[in-house]
Write a protein that holds these residues in place. Sequence first.
Motif, short mmCIF file in Angstrom:
data_model
loop_
_atom_site.label_atom_id
_atom_site.label_comp_id
_atom_site.label_asym_id
_atom_site.label_seq_id
_atom_site.Cartn_x
_atom_site.Cartn_y
_atom_site.Cartn_z
N ILE A 64 -42.38 -35.89 18.95
CA ILE A 64 -41.58 -36.08 17.72
C ILE A 64 -42.32 -35.06 16.76
N ILE A 65 -41.26 -34.38 16.32
CA ILE A 65 -41.41 -33.05 15.31
C ILE A 65 -41.02 -33.69 13.86
N PHE A 66 -42.02 -33.28 12.88
CA PHE A 66 -41.78 -33.39 11.54
C PHE A 66 -41.58 -32.39 11.05
N ILE A 67 -40.51 -31.91 10.15
CA ILE A 67 -40.19 -30.64 9.69
C ILE A 67 -40.38 -30.53 8.12
N CYS A 68 -41.57 -30.09 7.88
CA CYS A 68 -42.09 -30.54 6.50
C CYS A 68 -42.14 -29.18 5.54
N VAL A 69 -40.85 -28.52 5.58
CA VAL A 69 -40.67 -27.30 4.90
C VAL A 69 -39.83 -27.61 3.92
N LYS A 70 -39.39 -26.41 2.84
CA LYS A 70 -38.65 -26.72 1.88
C LYS A 70 -36.96 -26.73 2.39
N PRO A 71 -36.42 -27.70 1.51
CA PRO A 71 -34.98 -28.19 1.85
C PRO A 71 -34.23 -26.91 2.69
N HIS A 72 -34.31 -25.68 2.01
CA HIS A 72 -33.34 -24.50 2.27
C HIS A 72 -33.90 -23.81 3.51
N GLU A 246 -32.92 -42.70 -24.49
CA GLU A 246 -32.35 -42.59 -22.85
C GLU A 246 -33.17 -41.60 -22.10
N VAL A 247 -34.54 -41.50 -22.43
CA VAL A 247 -35.31 -40.46 -21.72
C VAL A 247 -35.24 -40.63 -20.22
N PHE A 248 -35.19 -41.91 -19.71
CA PHE A 248 -35.10 -42.40 -18.15
C PHE A 248 -33.88 -42.13 -17.72
N GLU A 249 -32.66 -42.29 -18.36
CA GLU A 249 -31.38 -42.10 -18.01
C GLU A 249 -31.19 -40.64 -17.66
N LYS A 250 -31.80 -40.02 -18.85
CA LYS A 250 -31.52 -38.40 -18.80
C LYS A 250 -32.38 -37.95 -17.58
N LEU A 251 -33.41 -38.44 -17.34
CA LEU A 251 -34.14 -38.17 -16.09
C LEU A 251 -33.60 -38.18 -14.73
N PHE A 252 -32.78 -39.08 -14.49
CA PHE A 252 -32.15 -39.54 -13.25
C PHE A 252 -31.00 -38.82 -13.28
N GLN A 253 -30.43 -38.44 -14.49
CA GLN A 253 -29.29 -37.46 -14.49
C GLN A 253 -29.39 -36.05 -14.02
N ALA A 254 -30.64 -35.48 -14.75
CA ALA A 254 -31.22 -34.36 -14.29
C ALA A 254 -31.65 -34.20 -12.60
N THR A 255 -32.39 -35.15 -12.14
CA THR A 255 -32.59 -35.10 -10.84
C THR A 255 -31.43 -35.23 -9.67
N GLN A 256 -30.36 -36.05 -10.37
CA GLN A 256 -29.22 -35.81 -9.63
C GLN A 256 -28.37 -34.68 -9.59
N GLU A 257 -28.20 -34.02 -10.64
CA GLU A 257 -27.67 -32.61 -10.74
C GLU A 257 -28.40 -31.64 -9.99
N GLU A 260 -27.65 -32.30 -6.23
CA GLU A 260 -26.04 -31.85 -5.87
C GLU A 260 -26.22 -30.38 -5.70
N GLU A 261 -27.22 -29.86 -6.63
CA GLU A 261 -27.40 -28.14 -6.17
C GLU A 261 -27.76 -27.81 -4.85
N ASP A 262 -28.82 -28.61 -4.50
CA ASP A 262 -29.57 -28.42 -3.33
C ASP A 262 -28.88 -28.84 -1.97
N THR A 263 -27.98 -30.01 -2.11
CA THR A 263 -27.23 -30.48 -1.06
C THR A 263 -25.94 -29.68 -0.73
N ALA A 264 -25.52 -28.78 -1.76
CA ALA A 264 -24.40 -27.87 -1.65
C ALA A 264 -24.94 -26.78 -0.87
N GLU A 265 -26.02 -26.36 -0.97
CA GLU A 265 -26.54 -25.42 -0.28
C GLU A 265 -26.98 -25.61 1.12
N THR A 266 -27.44 -26.86 1.48
CA THR A 266 -27.54 -27.11 2.75
C THR A 266 -26.30 -27.51 3.42
N ARG A 267 -25.17 -28.05 2.84
CA ARG A 267 -23.75 -27.89 3.41
C ARG A 267 -23.44 -26.71 3.83
N SER A 268 -23.52 -25.79 2.99
CA SER A 268 -23.07 -24.56 3.30
C SER A 268 -23.82 -23.71 4.50
#
Length: 272
Positions: A64-72, A246-257, A260-268
């Motif tokens: 079993i191999i755990f790949i513990c590197v940065k997403p990209h 709304e600090v926590f709402e804004k927190l989750f909005q920022a992490t979601q954004e 999306e940037e990170d997943t767009a790069e992994t999809r490419s």
Amino acid sequence: MKVGIIGTGNMGKVIIEAFIESKAISPSNLNMTNRRLKKAKEIQEKNGGHVMNSNEEVIRSSDIIFICVKPHDVYHVIEENKDSFTGNQCVVSITSPVSVDQLQSILPCSCARFIPSITNRALSGVSLLTFGSQCSEDWKQELTKLAKHISTPVGIEEVVTRVASDIVSCGPAFFSYLTQRFIDAAVEVTEIDSETATVLASEMLVGLGELLKKDIYTLPALQEKVCVKGGVTGKGIAVMEKELGEVFEKLFQATQEKFEEDTAETRSQFGV
């Protein structure tokens, strides 16, 4: 079972030390490597295990191999060594932007995602598990067993990956930041010194965790028990309600954004 760790940065190190301390695995069954081998050797000196000179060597020597590197970097690790993987292995990513479907699209073996938390280093907290559709039942059981040694494993669907990771994996940093601000404000406004305030706040959090762990109180019940009508705590809660906004709402909005940037790069990279 031979366990391979590719990447011995912060979370790779947490996983290694937790697995060994909990006796989930024996050091003799641990293979690891890192871009800078010095970091892996430092872990080896303290915990044992085998440091190998390349990703390929770890892959060929592990079940079993755990790949513990940065997403990209996950795609590059797999693509550069795709001929080294075999069908009877299990490959595990620990990063949320890389889905199990993406792993399955280029690997011939069972695939899973295991998102740890720094709390797992204390053999506590939650870890998040997602299994690929082609992951064998045997590997599902083996990975779940490993996770249970160091955490409470919780299976999640892809759609809640980011928010679940925010709560479990990022949460300790978020609440550490809030606690530090809490301590700093106490020192600034009153006569208490930083060392004393830190001890008091830290022990308070430990005690709070025990109350929740033992199901003595729920979060709302805790507020109700402590917050006497017209008392000091009520005054403090009123300030928090007003100032936090709304600090926590804004927190989750920022992490979601960012997600999306990170997943767009992994999809490419993966093409899916």
